[in-house]
Scaffold this motif. Structure first.
Motif, PDB file in Angstrom:
ATOM      1  N   PRO A   1      -8.050 -28.756  41.406  1.00 20.76           N
ATOM      2  CA  PRO A   1      -9.227 -27.889  41.587  1.00 20.76           C
ATOM      3  C   PRO A   1      -9.140 -26.590  40.796  1.00 20.76           C
ATOM      4  O   PRO A   1     -10.167 -26.074  40.342  1.00 20.76           O
ATOM      5  CB  PRO A   1      -9.253 -27.622  43.098  1.00 20.76           C
ATOM      6  N   PHE A   2      -7.925 -26.062  40.625  1.00 15.49           N
ATOM      7  CA  PHE A   2      -7.774 -24.852  39.818  1.00 15.49           C
ATOM      8  C   PHE A   2      -8.198 -25.123  38.378  1.00 15.49           C
ATOM      9  O   PHE A   2      -8.953 -24.341  37.778  1.00 15.49           O
ATOM     10  CB  PHE A   2      -6.328 -24.365  39.858  1.00 15.49           C
ATOM     11  N   CYS A   3      -7.725 -26.244  37.820  1.00 10.17           N
ATOM     12  CA  CYS A   3      -8.081 -26.601  36.438  1.00 10.17           C
ATOM     13  C   CYS A   3      -9.578 -26.848  36.301  1.00 10.17           C
ATOM     14  O   CYS A   3     -10.202 -26.407  35.323  1.00 10.17           O
ATOM     15  CB  CYS A   3      -7.304 -27.843  35.996  1.00 10.17           C
ATOM     16  N   LEU A   4     -10.165 -27.549  37.286  1.00  9.31           N
ATOM     17  CA  LEU A   4     -11.604 -27.818  37.223  1.00  9.31           C
ATOM     18  C   LEU A   4     -12.411 -26.527  37.301  1.00  9.31           C
ATOM     19  O   LEU A   4     -13.444 -26.391  36.640  1.00  9.31           O
ATOM     20  CB  LEU A   4     -11.999 -28.768  38.356  1.00  9.31           C
ATOM     21  N   ALA A   5     -11.942 -25.577  38.108  1.00  8.65           N
ATOM     22  CA  ALA A   5     -12.632 -24.289  38.205  1.00  8.65           C
ATOM     23  C   ALA A   5     -12.582 -23.546  36.872  1.00  8.65           C
ATOM     24  O   ALA A   5     -13.589 -22.973  36.423  1.00  8.65           O
ATOM     25  CB  ALA A   5     -12.013 -23.444  39.312  1.00  8.65           C
ATOM     26  N   VAL A   6     -11.425 -23.570  36.224  1.00  7.25           N
ATOM     27  CA  VAL A   6     -11.295 -22.908  34.921  1.00  7.25           C
ATOM     28  C   VAL A   6     -12.139 -23.630  33.877  1.00  7.25           C
ATOM     29  O   VAL A   6     -12.775 -22.991  33.019  1.00  7.25           O
ATOM     30  CB  VAL A   6      -9.818 -22.846  34.483  1.00  7.25           C
ATOM     31  N   ILE A   7     -12.158 -24.957  33.934  1.00  4.58           N
ATOM     32  CA  ILE A   7     -13.015 -25.746  33.035  1.00  4.58           C
ATOM     33  C   ILE A   7     -14.467 -25.303  33.173  1.00  4.58           C
ATOM     34  O   ILE A   7     -15.196 -25.124  32.183  1.00  4.58           O
ATOM     35  CB  ILE A   7     -12.894 -27.249  33.347  1.00  4.58           C
ATOM     36  N   LEU A   8     -14.905 -25.114  34.426  1.00  4.32           N
ATOM     37  CA  LEU A   8     -16.281 -24.704  34.689  1.00  4.32           C
ATOM     38  C   LEU A   8     -16.551 -23.308  34.147  1.00  4.32           C
ATOM     39  O   LEU A   8     -17.576 -23.070  33.489  1.00  4.32           O
ATOM     40  CB  LEU A   8     -16.552 -24.748  36.198  1.00  4.32           C
ATOM     41  N   VAL A   9     -15.639 -22.381  34.412  1.00  5.19           N
ATOM     42  CA  VAL A   9     -15.819 -21.007  33.948  1.00  5.19           C
ATOM     43  C   VAL A   9     -15.808 -20.928  32.419  1.00  5.19           C
ATOM     44  O   VAL A   9     -16.610 -20.212  31.806  1.00  5.19           O
ATOM     45  CB  VAL A   9     -14.720 -20.097  34.541  1.00  5.19           C
ATOM     46  N   MET A  10     -14.900 -21.691  31.797  1.00  7.29           N
ATOM     47  CA  MET A  10     -14.772 -21.678  30.343  1.00  7.29           C
ATOM     48  C   MET A  10     -15.783 -22.584  29.642  1.00  7.29           C
ATOM     49  O   MET A  10     -15.813 -22.663  28.421  1.00  7.29           O
ATOM     50  CB  MET A  10     -13.341 -22.106  29.943  1.00  7.29           C
ATOM     51  N   ARG A  11     -16.581 -23.290  30.434  1.00  4.57           N
ATOM     52  CA  ARG A  11     -17.600 -24.208  29.907  1.00  4.57           C
ATOM     53  C   ARG A  11     -17.002 -25.236  28.954  1.00  4.57           C
ATOM     54  O   ARG A  11     -17.481 -25.447  27.833  1.00  4.57           O
ATOM     55  CB  ARG A  11     -18.709 -23.412  29.213  1.00  4.57           C
ATOM     56  N   GLN A  12     -15.935 -25.876  29.424  1.00  4.53           N
ATOM     57  CA  GLN A  12     -15.271 -26.902  28.623  1.00  4.53           C
ATOM     58  C   GLN A  12     -15.498 -28.296  29.193  1.00  4.53           C
ATOM     59  O   GLN A  12     -14.704 -29.210  28.981  1.00  4.53           O
ATOM     60  CB  GLN A  12     -13.773 -26.600  28.532  1.00  4.53           C
ATOM     61  N   GLY A  13     -16.591 -28.459  29.926  1.00  6.04           N
ATOM     62  CA  GLY A  13     -16.903 -29.761  30.502  1.00  6.04           C
ATOM     63  C   GLY A  13     -17.076 -30.841  29.449  1.00  6.04           C
ATOM     64  O   GLY A  13     -16.652 -31.983  29.644  1.00  6.04           O
ATOM     65  N   ALA A  14     -17.671 -30.484  28.320  1.00  4.74           N
ATOM     66  CA  ALA A  14     -17.875 -31.468  27.255  1.00  4.74           C
ATOM     67  C   ALA A  14     -16.536 -31.968  26.712  1.00  4.74           C
ATOM     68  O   ALA A  14     -16.364 -33.170  26.452  1.00  4.74           O
ATOM     69  CB  ALA A  14     -18.715 -30.864  26.134  1.00  4.74           C
ATOM     70  N   ALA A  15     -15.584 -31.046  26.536  1.00  6.16           N
ATOM     71  CA  ALA A  15     -14.260 -31.435  26.045  1.00  6.16           C
ATOM     72  C   ALA A  15     -13.568 -32.349  27.038  1.00  6.16           C
ATOM     73  O   ALA A  15     -12.884 -33.309  26.652  1.00  6.16           O
ATOM     74  CB  ALA A  15     -13.409 -30.195  25.779  1.00  6.16           C
ATOM     75  N   LEU A  16     -13.737 -32.063  28.348  1.00  8.02           N
ATOM     76  CA  LEU A  16     -13.133 -32.909  29.370  1.00  8.02           C
ATOM     77  C   LEU A  16     -13.741 -34.300  29.360  1.00  8.02           C
ATOM     78  O   LEU A  16     -13.014 -35.302  29.449  1.00  8.02           O
ATOM     79  CB  LEU A  16     -13.308 -32.261  30.749  1.00  8.02           C
ATOM     80  N   ARG A  17     -15.065 -34.384  29.238  1.00  8.09           N
ATOM     81  CA  ARG A  17     -15.721 -35.697  29.192  1.00  8.09           C
ATOM     82  C   ARG A  17     -15.273 -36.487  27.970  1.00  8.09           C
ATOM     83  O   ARG A  17     -15.025 -37.695  28.054  1.00  8.09           O
ATOM     84  CB  ARG A  17     -17.243 -35.522  29.174  1.00  8.09           C
ATOM     85  N   THR A  18     -15.141 -35.804  26.840  1.00  2.00           N
ATOM     86  CA  THR A  18     -14.696 -36.486  25.617  1.00  2.00           C
ATOM     87  C   THR A  18     -13.291 -37.047  25.790  1.00  2.00           C
ATOM     88  O   THR A  18     -13.008 -38.193  25.402  1.00  2.00           O
ATOM     89  CB  THR A  18     -14.715 -35.508  24.426  1.00  2.00           C
TER      90      THR A  18
END
Length: 298
Positions: free
Chosen positions: A52-69
């Protein structure tokens, strides 16, 4: 004098590496606060709160696209599943060693790991060491060998810890994904094994300590960022530094643990430890000398 651009580039990840190793030096202070919690439970919450910490940072940093890729690229998922397996093996080996009373063997793994990294860098990445760097590696190897003489019967534990973390770092250096995304994918892939380990711990006579006190709950929740932050720093450094350099400066961690044990926890100083560190500190001095000697005017 400024560093030569080529030299400067080769050490671009040095602050991240030192940051990761510095945090790991302080882990005994954190784990000392969790002395009532079973080691396996600590490992589980490290994993489950990291996600959850990583997902929260992903959300704040707007790196959702990189995660999906990353999650939809089989080659990346496969590589990160392997790196997740290695870091999970490293964690569990450390816990089992401590539970079985093989603390020296676990500590020795931290001394062997830098040498394994240097070996991996020269073999798999074709990295070239300077003459002074080879001298430094040789001095460090002598010091580690002296320390290992007193733990030959449990050397397998130390080697497993060293090689598993070295393999983890090597994969993270090679896989084409940023530190945050990579760690998030790793924790997602380790989620099912983590839940299985949690169920096993729940079935033991001790059960789970989570939920027994607010203090412990907050401390265990801190395992997420305390695990994620140094691993992200390490992965970032691994992408930028020569793997041999990354490995050698990892002697910061066992040196810090040694000093913490002596001056904070009041552990006795054994002569063989002092001799070992004399070699290692001399090796670090030679390594730093090599870096400084290559400073040139731009």
């Amino acid at each position: 004098m400024p560093l030569n651009p080529a030299v400067s580039k080769s050490y671009a990840g040095l602050p991240q590496a030192l940051g990761a190793y510095a945090v790991w030096c302080l882990f005994p202070l954190y784990f000392a606060l969790l002395h009532d919690v079973a080691p396996f439970e600590v490992v589980v919450w490290r994993l489950l709160f990291t996600l959850p910490f990583c997902l929260a940072v992903i959300l704040v940093m707007r790196q959702g696209a990189a995660l999906r890729t990353a999650l939809t690229t089989p080659r990346i998922v496969g590589a990160l599943a392997l790196s997740g397996l290695f870091i999970g093996t490293n964690w569990l080996t450390y816990v089992i060693a401590v539970v079985d009373g093989h603390v020296l063997a676990a500590s020795l793994g931290y001394y062997i790991n830098p040498l394994v990294n240097v070996l991996a860098g020269t073999i798999f990445l074709r990295e070239k060491l300077t003459r002074r760097q080879w001298v430094a590696v040789s001095l460090a190897a002598i010091g580690v060998a002296l320390l290992a003489q007193g733990a030959l019967d449990t050397l397998g534990i130390s080697l497993l810890m060293a090689f598993s973390f070295s393999a983890y770092g090597l994969i993270r250096k090679l896989v084409p994904v940023d530190a945050l995304t990579g760690l998030t994918v790793e924790t997602i892939l380790l989620l099912v094994p983590g839940l299985g380990l949690l169920a096993w711990q729940l079935s033991t006579p001790q059960g789970l300590m989570m939920g027994t006190s607010l203090r412990l709950d907050l401390l265990l929740a801190c395992a997420g960022p305390l695990t994620a932050i140094p691993l992200m720093l390490f992965a970032s450094a691994a992408r930028q530094l020569d793997f041999s350099v990354l490995g050698f400066i990892q002697f910061v961690t066992p040196t810090g643990l040694f000093l913490l044990g002596i001056f904070y926890f009041g552990e006795p100083l054994r002569p063989i430890q002092l001799v070992c560190f004399a070699f290692i500190w001399t090796a670090i001095a030679v390594f730093c000398w090599d870096i400084l000697s290559r400073r040139k005017t731009a």
